[in-house]
Design an enzyme around this catalytic site. Structure first.
Site, PDB file in Angstrom:
ATOM      1  N   HIS A 108       0.802  -1.214   0.000  1.00 45.71           N
ATOM      2  CA  HIS A 108       0.000   0.000   0.000  1.00 45.71           C
ATOM      3  C   HIS A 108       0.842   1.275   0.000  1.00 45.71           C
ATOM      4  CE1 HIS A 108      -3.759   1.867  -0.156  1.00 45.71           C
ATOM      5  NE2 HIS A 108      -4.398   1.215   0.782  1.00 45.71           N
TER       6      HIS A 108
ATOM      7  N   ASP B 282      -2.361   1.724  -4.589  1.00 48.69           N
ATOM      8  CA  ASP B 282      -3.580   2.060  -3.855  1.00 48.69           C
ATOM      9  C   ASP B 282      -4.715   1.125  -4.267  1.00 48.69           C
ATOM     10  OD1 ASP B 282      -4.460   2.989  -6.338  1.00 48.69           O
ATOM     11  OD2 ASP B 282      -3.981   5.071  -5.880  1.00 48.69           O
TER      12      ASP B 282
END
Length: 427
Positions: free
Chosen positions: A399, A403
């Site tokens: 992450h 995204d």
């Protein structure tokens, strides 16, 4: 007297060093040309190194578990040496010499006084070693680097640790964990019932790699269910013809790799690595496939430039890599350079999985078991219930750079490629 230098060979394009596992001969032993003299390890691959000449071993410079750079002289061989039976006194002398602890050259550097280089680049591997050995940032940065532009290599750190006398006192390279008062849980060991199994070298490497990955990348996992009925039907109809025409088995793995490679072309930012605050976008799409070994360990072999190959070429390469993995014949280059990894957990009957990212990649895809079940589908006649072959896909991604939009879009594209696969390929 022609003395031949036996050097650490180059085991692959990106391999700069290897670990000595075992010498098959001792000092004073006679060896034939092409006979295995040394076993070495690079990452998870073990390789046998043959003697270049026939002769007598006169000197062995490095012992078991030592990491040695490519091109380093490991031993000396007297190519004029004749094979003669060794006397008992010779065997005792040799045994005594070999049992002596390895003598290391004293270091002229007092590490306590060495000035650190705050700009020294520390790779993830160096940081991992530093964490394990409890080295501080300043201490690691004080190590002279032997790599390109003075870059610190793994061998530099190990040489430093071997001569380390005065550790620098400073803030350690840590995982930023807060001190905890929670005691380590006690393991109840029942003598006579429970047993202790020592981890082998590969299992230790896997454990270190998995812990490092979880500490490095904030993992997020997204799921998708794909209707692969058409794909299953296409494979069932064509697998016999495929084997007759190309002499290769057609498993689902080449189809998965093809679908992933095409999806990466559409979403190239999933095919990246992270270097501190830089994102390295890889041009080549090299798909790693996790393969279970007979020992129970897992190894990732790599299909290079998968986007440039058709399904036939991928199938041949997948079958060869899988066979070599099972027979312990993988070469170092076979497990190097992956940019994205897939894990077919469905092979073991798992419905889905939450895979751990294979560093330094930023995503890994797990493919679950294909199961038939009733599903509501839309036809020209309206909604109907039909028996469909369904499969869960689960994508774990880093992450820091991937995204939810990118991860979800990529996963959806892989699912679409699998559902539409049968319309694109003909045997």
């Amino acid at each position: 007297m022609p003395i031949i230098e036996f050097k650490m060979p180059k085991m692959g394009e990106s391999i700069s060093e290897a670990t000595i596992i075992n010498w098959t001969k001792n000092v004073g032993d006679y060896i034939e040309a092409e006979e295995t003299l040394l076993e070495v390890a690079t990452d998870k691959v073990d390789s046998e190194v043959p003697s270049p000449v026939s002769g007598t071993i006169t000197e062995i410079r490095f012992q078991k578990d030592v990491v040695v750079e490519v091109g380093t002289v490991l031993a000396l061989i007297d190519s004029n040496g004749k094979q003669e039976p060794r006397s008992k006194s010779q065997e005792i002398i040799t045994a005594n010499v070999e049992s002596q602890p390895e003598v290391t050259k004293p270091s002229n550097i007092e590490f306590k006084q060495v000035r650190t280089n705050p700009d020294a680049f520390l790779s993830p591997l160096i940081i991992s070693i530093a964490q394990k050995e409890n080295l501080s940032v300043e201490e690691v940065q004080s190590i002279p680097g032997s790599g390109l532009d003075g870059r610190i290599q793994k061998s530099d750190v190990f040489n430093y640790l071997k001569n380390r006398k005065y550790p620098l006192q400073s803030k350690p390279i840590s995982e930023n964990r807060q001190p905890t008062t929670f005691p380590k849980p006690k393991i109840n060991f029942i003598e006579g019932k429970d047993r202790i199994v020592e981890m082998d070298r590969m299992r230790k490497m896997i454990a270190d790699h998995m812990v490092y990955s979880k500490q490095t990348s904030p993992h997020v996992t997204s799921y998708l269910e794909a209707d692969v009925t058409n794909l299953v039907n296409w494979r069932n109809e064509n697998k016999d013809k495929f084997q007759q025409k190309y002499g290769e088995k057609l498993t689902f793995t080449p189809i998965f790799i093809d679908a992933v490679a095409k999806a990466i072309q559409d979403f190239p930012l999933i095919n990246v690595s992270v270097d501190e605050d830089k994102i390295i976008v890889h041009k080549d799409i090299n798909i790693g496939m996790a393969t279970a070994l007979p020992t129970g360990n897992l190894i990732v072999s790599v299909v290079k430039k998968a986007n440039e190959k058709d399904i036939v070429s991928i199938a041949k390469e997948v079958n060869q890599l899988a066979q070599n993995a099972r027979n312990n014949k993988l070469k170092p280059e076979d497990i190097q350079g992956s940019t994205f990894t897939i894990s077919n957990v469905g092979t073991f009957g798992s419905l889905m999985g939450t895979p751990i990212i294979n560093q330094p990649e930023v995503a890994i895809l797990a493919l679950g078991i294909i199961k038939k079940r009733p599903e509501v589908i839309t036809t020209e006649k309206g909604d109907e219930i039909a028996i469909r072959s369904m499969m869960f896909l689960s994508l774990s991604f880093d992450h820091r750079v991937v995204d939810g939009f990118l991860g979800g879009s990529f996963l959806k594209r892989v699912g679409d490629n699998l559902e539409q696969f049968s319309t694109n390929i003909k045997i």
